[in-house]
Design an enzyme around this catalytic site. Structure first.
Site, PDB file in Angstrom:
ATOM      1  CE  LYS A  42      -3.849  -2.154   2.475  1.00  0.00           C
ATOM      2  NZ  LYS A  42      -4.636  -2.204   3.724  1.00  0.00           N
ATOM      3  NE  ARG A  95     -13.496  -3.473   6.332  1.00  0.00           N
ATOM      4  CZ  ARG A  95     -12.539  -2.861   5.648  1.00  0.00           C
ATOM      5  NH1 ARG A  95     -12.505  -1.552   5.611  1.00  0.00           N
ATOM      6  NH2 ARG A  95     -11.639  -3.554   4.980  1.00  0.00           N
ATOM      7  CB  SER A 132      -7.351   3.131   6.180  1.00  0.00           C
ATOM      8  OG  SER A 132      -7.477   2.755   7.521  1.00  0.00           O
TER       9      SER A 132
END
Ligand code: PNS
Length: 161
Positions: A42, A95, A132
């Site tokens: 990332k 999630r 995020s």
């Protein structure tokens, strides 16, 4: 026996979903290590030290009680950190089925490598759409991130620098 759990992640930045999971885990385990891990896959927004500091401020803002250490790790395997500190459990927020698919192979490998178990924890459904990466995108385009992150994070992201 004292049960130590590690909550690892990029936390770039920490979100309300992360804080929800940290609060739930703090209610279960004797000691919690919230561990900021550099994820080479990332592109980072915040320096690691800033992420640690924002997590500490956000835990304080949420009034989360318990034995919680916030720190970072950049060398070697995540399970090496767990072994070093005597942690037998990793906690991951889930999630959706997408998270289950992403996390399951890592959980099995971490157990194979060092016998560290992974506990999947469900955040409040109010936070299941929060990530995020979404926060980074909204913030970078000048949008309001307050619905998604603790106040210290929103203040930091919305301060011109
Ligand atoms: O918040 P993220 O980016 O989803 O967190 C992912 C993270 C940092 C927890 C994951 O990339 C990780 O576990 N990194 C440690 C590297 C490691 O030990 N890999 C081998 C076993 S999976």
């Amino acid at each position: 026996m004292s049960r130590i759990a590690v909550v690892p992640g990029s936390f770039d930045p920490v979100t309300l979903g992360h804080i929800d999971v940290i609060e739930r885990a703090a209610g279960i385990f004797d000691q919690l290590h919230v561990l900021v891990v550099h994820n080479p896959g990332k592109t980072a927004l915040l320096p690691i030290a800033q992420r640690v500091s924002l997590i500490q401020d956000s835990i304080a803002e949420a009034g989360i009680k318990g034995d919680i250490l916030v720190t970072s790790w950049s060398v070697g395997l995540l399970v090496d950190y767990c072994t070093d500190v005597g942690a037998s459990v990793l906690v991951k927020g889930i999630r959706s089925q997408v998270d289950v698919a992403y996390e399951t192979p890592m959980a099995i490998v971490n157990r194979d490598l060092a016998g560290v178990e992974t506990v999947f924890m469900l955040p409040d459904p109010a936070h299941t759409h929060v990530s995020s990466s979404l926060v980074r995108q909204v913030a970078s385009l000048g949008g309001d991130v307050r619905p998604y992150v603790p106040t210290p994070v929103a203040d930091y992201l919305q301060t011109p620098r």
